[in-house]
Design a protein around this motif. Structure first.
Motif, PDB file in Angstrom:
ATOM      1  N   VAL A  56       0.837  -1.205   0.000  1.00 23.50           N
ATOM      2  CA  VAL A  56       0.000   0.000   0.000  1.00 23.50           C
ATOM      3  C   VAL A  56       0.869   1.251   0.000  1.00 23.50           C
ATOM      4  CG1 VAL A  56      -1.639   1.338   1.378  1.00 23.50           C
ATOM      5  CG2 VAL A  56      -2.002  -1.110   1.049  1.00 23.50           C
ATOM      6  N   LEU A  57       1.900   1.272   0.844  1.00 21.91           N
ATOM      7  CA  LEU A  57       2.796   2.430   0.869  1.00 21.91           C
ATOM      8  C   LEU A  57       3.464   2.638  -0.487  1.00 21.91           C
ATOM      9  CD1 LEU A  57       4.504   2.139   4.369  1.00 21.91           C
ATOM     10  CD2 LEU A  57       3.182   4.083   3.523  1.00 21.91           C
ATOM     11  N   ALA A  58       3.888   1.549  -1.127  1.00 27.50           N
ATOM     12  CA  ALA A  58       4.536   1.665  -2.432  1.00 27.50           C
ATOM     13  C   ALA A  58       3.553   2.192  -3.471  1.00 27.50           C
ATOM     14  CB  ALA A  58       5.095   0.304  -2.863  1.00 27.50           C
ATOM     15  N   ALA A  59       2.313   1.724  -3.429  1.00 32.58           N
ATOM     16  CA  ALA A  59       1.319   2.173  -4.406  1.00 32.58           C
ATOM     17  C   ALA A  59       0.998   3.653  -4.220  1.00 32.58           C
ATOM     18  CB  ALA A  59       0.051   1.334  -4.266  1.00 32.58           C
ATOM     19  N   VAL A  60       0.824   4.084  -2.970  1.00 30.21           N
ATOM     20  CA  VAL A  60       0.530   5.495  -2.706  1.00 30.21           C
ATOM     21  C   VAL A  60       1.693   6.377  -3.153  1.00 30.21           C
ATOM     22  CG1 VAL A  60       0.175   7.185  -0.865  1.00 30.21           C
ATOM     23  CG2 VAL A  60      -1.081   5.030  -0.833  1.00 30.21           C
ATOM     24  N   THR A  61       2.908   5.943  -2.866  1.00 30.02           N
ATOM     25  CA  THR A  61       4.083   6.724  -3.249  1.00 30.02           C
ATOM     26  C   THR A  61       4.213   6.816  -4.758  1.00 30.02           C
ATOM     27  OG1 THR A  61       5.193   6.011  -1.218  1.00 30.02           O
ATOM     28  CG2 THR A  61       6.573   6.942  -2.953  1.00 30.02           C
ATOM     29  N   ALA A  62       3.988   5.712  -5.463  1.00 30.56           N
ATOM     30  CA  ALA A  62       4.077   5.720  -6.925  1.00 30.56           C
ATOM     31  C   ALA A  62       3.030   6.653  -7.526  1.00 30.56           C
ATOM     32  CB  ALA A  62       3.896   4.298  -7.458  1.00 30.56           C
ATOM     33  N   ALA A  63       1.794   6.580  -7.010  1.00 29.09           N
ATOM     34  CA  ALA A  63       0.745   7.472  -7.518  1.00 29.09           C
ATOM     35  C   ALA A  63       1.088   8.932  -7.238  1.00 29.09           C
ATOM     36  CB  ALA A  63      -0.596   7.105  -6.881  1.00 29.09           C
ATOM     37  N   ALA A  64       1.674   9.194  -6.072  1.00 27.12           N
ATOM     38  CA  ALA A  64       2.063  10.566  -5.730  1.00 27.12           C
ATOM     39  C   ALA A  64       3.134  11.082  -6.678  1.00 27.12           C
ATOM     40  CB  ALA A  64       2.557  10.621  -4.289  1.00 27.12           C
ATOM     41  N   LEU A 118      -4.722   6.919  -0.618  1.00 24.76           N
ATOM     42  CA  LEU A 118      -4.562   5.827   0.341  1.00 24.76           C
ATOM     43  C   LEU A 118      -5.815   4.956   0.370  1.00 24.76           C
ATOM     44  CD1 LEU A 118      -2.994   4.368   2.547  1.00 24.76           C
ATOM     45  CD2 LEU A 118      -3.930   6.003   4.199  1.00 24.76           C
ATOM     46  N   GLY A 119      -6.980   5.577   0.351  1.00 28.10           N
ATOM     47  CA  GLY A 119      -8.216   4.798   0.335  1.00 28.10           C
ATOM     48  C   GLY A 119      -8.308   3.897  -0.881  1.00 28.10           C
ATOM     49  N   LEU A 120      -7.937   4.410  -2.056  1.00 23.33           N
ATOM     50  CA  LEU A 120      -7.958   3.610  -3.270  1.00 23.33           C
ATOM     51  C   LEU A 120      -6.953   2.460  -3.191  1.00 23.33           C
ATOM     52  CD1 LEU A 120      -8.223   6.429  -5.976  1.00 23.33           C
ATOM     53  CD2 LEU A 120     -10.018   4.822  -5.279  1.00 23.33           C
ATOM     54  N   ALA A 121      -5.770   2.751  -2.648  1.00 21.99           N
ATOM     55  CA  ALA A 121      -4.747   1.705  -2.530  1.00 21.99           C
ATOM     56  C   ALA A 121      -5.197   0.605  -1.576  1.00 21.99           C
ATOM     57  CB  ALA A 121      -3.424   2.316  -2.062  1.00 21.99           C
ATOM     58  N   LEU A 122      -5.800   0.984  -0.470  1.00 21.84           N
ATOM     59  CA  LEU A 122      -6.301  -0.012   0.477  1.00 21.84           C
ATOM     60  C   LEU A 122      -7.409  -0.855  -0.155  1.00 21.84           C
ATOM     61  CD1 LEU A 122      -6.444   2.125   3.737  1.00 21.84           C
ATOM     62  CD2 LEU A 122      -4.983   0.136   3.355  1.00 21.84           C
ATOM     63  N   ALA A 123      -8.308  -0.205  -0.885  1.00 23.97           N
ATOM     64  CA  ALA A 123      -9.403  -0.937  -1.522  1.00 23.97           C
ATOM     65  C   ALA A 123      -8.890  -1.921  -2.568  1.00 23.97           C
ATOM     66  CB  ALA A 123     -10.382   0.045  -2.157  1.00 23.97           C
ATOM     67  N   ALA A 124      -7.814  -1.547  -3.267  1.00 20.41           N
ATOM     68  CA  ALA A 124      -7.304  -2.398  -4.331  1.00 20.41           C
ATOM     69  C   ALA A 124      -6.396  -3.510  -3.828  1.00 20.41           C
ATOM     70  CB  ALA A 124      -6.538  -1.542  -5.348  1.00 20.41           C
ATOM     71  N   ILE A 125      -5.659  -3.259  -2.741  1.00 23.45           N
ATOM     72  CA  ILE A 125      -4.618  -4.184  -2.307  1.00 23.45           C
ATOM     73  C   ILE A 125      -5.023  -5.012  -1.104  1.00 23.45           C
ATOM     74  CG2 ILE A 125      -2.284  -4.305  -1.329  1.00 23.45           C
ATOM     75  CD1 ILE A 125      -1.577  -1.893  -3.087  1.00 23.45           C
ATOM     76  N   LEU A 126      -5.656  -4.403  -0.112  1.00 25.12           N
ATOM     77  CA  LEU A 126      -5.902  -5.089   1.152  1.00 25.12           C
ATOM     78  C   LEU A 126      -6.690  -6.375   1.016  1.00 25.12           C
ATOM     79  CD1 LEU A 126      -5.471  -5.012   4.184  1.00 25.12           C
ATOM     80  CD2 LEU A 126      -7.492  -3.588   4.392  1.00 25.12           C
ATOM     81  N   PRO A 127      -7.800  -6.440   0.274  1.00 26.17           N
ATOM     82  CA  PRO A 127      -8.563  -7.689   0.230  1.00 26.17           C
ATOM     83  C   PRO A 127      -7.839  -8.831  -0.460  1.00 26.17           C
ATOM     84  CG  PRO A 127      -9.887  -5.824  -0.506  1.00 26.17           C
ATOM     85  CD  PRO A 127      -8.469  -5.379  -0.449  1.00 26.17           C
ATOM     86  N   ARG A 128      -6.819  -8.557  -1.248  1.00 28.36           N
ATOM     87  CA  ARG A 128      -6.164  -9.595  -2.033  1.00 28.36           C
ATOM     88  C   ARG A 128      -4.937 -10.177  -1.355  1.00 28.36           C
ATOM     89  NH1 ARG A 128      -6.293  -6.725  -8.020  1.00 28.36           N
ATOM     90  NH2 ARG A 128      -8.491  -6.138  -7.984  1.00 28.36           N
ATOM     91  N   THR A 129      -4.611  -9.715  -0.173  1.00 31.03           N
ATOM     92  CA  THR A 129      -3.354 -10.126   0.438  1.00 31.03           C
ATOM     93  C   THR A 129      -3.513 -11.176   1.514  1.00 31.03           C
ATOM     94  OG1 THR A 129      -3.540  -8.278   1.959  1.00 31.03           O
ATOM     95  CG2 THR A 129      -2.219  -7.928  -0.010  1.00 31.03           C
TER      96      THR A 129
END
Length: 283
Positions: free
Chosen positions: A117-125, A228-239
């Motif tokens: 999630v941190l990596a996804a948020v940072t990349a989007a930023a 962050l909300g988008l990253a959590l929605a996309a990543i959290l359920p799949r891990t």
């Protein structure tokens, strides 16, 4: 009472830690990409100031509170604003690094999704930094805000014209706030303490600091929270191989199962034989 301890369940929750060397190389690589990406976004001074005026006007149009309200809270004394500047300069990276290290050592089942999630948020930023360079409010005369770091210290930035270590026109979104909010979310999910919701004080304090020191607009934090909300929605359920990890209650892992701070967990009492007979009668 039977005081036997129960062994940790050997189910899908028992997630092994990723190899340490690989994780160190991966995190170091992500940090280098982060620094390189910020450098690639430099050299857009005119566009950054045009975008700053647009953001400032948009905030006023939608009636967001002025950033000056947050700054006035810090300017009641030199000591308070100095603490805020120090918090801005010294807490961002160490707090996030400590969070990842603690998860890796104590909550490995949560480490992988948190790092992703941190990596996804940072990349989007970084993509937004390239597409939408933005001068911070401390540089925009129309805001009437004080550059508190320069006026009271300490400051992590030099002159924008000569600063080769950082991109000062990358205000949107605020990774200070995005990372702080992720640290709070991760610790709330990964711990059981009834006081764990107090971790939300970290992003709230960070929000006050980044706006009050005139390093970010309110919209910078809003966009970071949305990413962050988008990253959590996309990543959290799949891990989680056993199903989605709940944001309401901590996920049980082999690292923490059966370890109740040195207390013995009583074994469940045996049901009477008659109950076993009745339970199996309909099978």
């Amino acid at each position: 009472m039977n005081a036997r301890t129960e062994p940790a369940p050997a189910g899908s929750d028992a997630i092994a830690r990723p190899p340490l060397v690989r994780e160190l190389l991966l995190v170091a690589g992500l940090f280098l990409v982060y620094k390189l990406g910020r450098q690639l976004a430099t050299g857009h001074t005119g566009e950054a100031f045009q975008n700053a005026h647009r953001v400032w006007d948009l905030e006023r149009a939608v009636h967001l509170p002025g950033e000056g309200a947050a700054q006035s809270l810090l300017l009641h004394g030199d000591g308070l604003v100095h603490i805020a500047n120090t918090y801005y300069a010294a807490v961002h990276f160490p707090a996030t690094a400590a969070f990842l290290v603690w998860l890796y050592l104590r909550r490995p089942a949560h480490y992988v999704w948190a790092r992703r999630v941190l990596a996804a948020v940072t990349a989007a930023a970084l993509v937004l930094h390239l597409l939408f360079p933005l001068a911070p409010p401390r540089m925009l005369a129309a805001t009437g805000l004080v550059d508190t770091a320069r006026a009271y210290g300490p400051s992590v930035y030099g002159s924008p014209a000569t600063d080769s270590l950082s991109n000062q026109f990358a205000a949107m979104p605020s990774l200070h706030f995005g990372w702080a909010l992720m640290v709070a979310v991760g610790l709330i999910v990964a711990t059981r303490s009834r006081w764990r919701w107090l971790w939300l004080l970290h992003p709230l304090l960070t929000l006050l600091v980044i706006v009050g020191t005139a390093n970010h607009y309110w919209l910078d934090a809003i966009v970071a929270g949305a990413l962050l909300g988008l990253a959590l929605a996309a990543i959290l359920p799949r891990t989680s191989p056993g199903g989605p990890i709940s944001l309401r209650s901590p996920h049980r892992t082999a690292t923490t199962a059966g370890r109740a701070q040195g207390r013995l967990v009583p074994a469940p009492a045996q049901a009477p034989a008659e109950e076993h007979v009745l339970a199996g009668a309909g099978r």
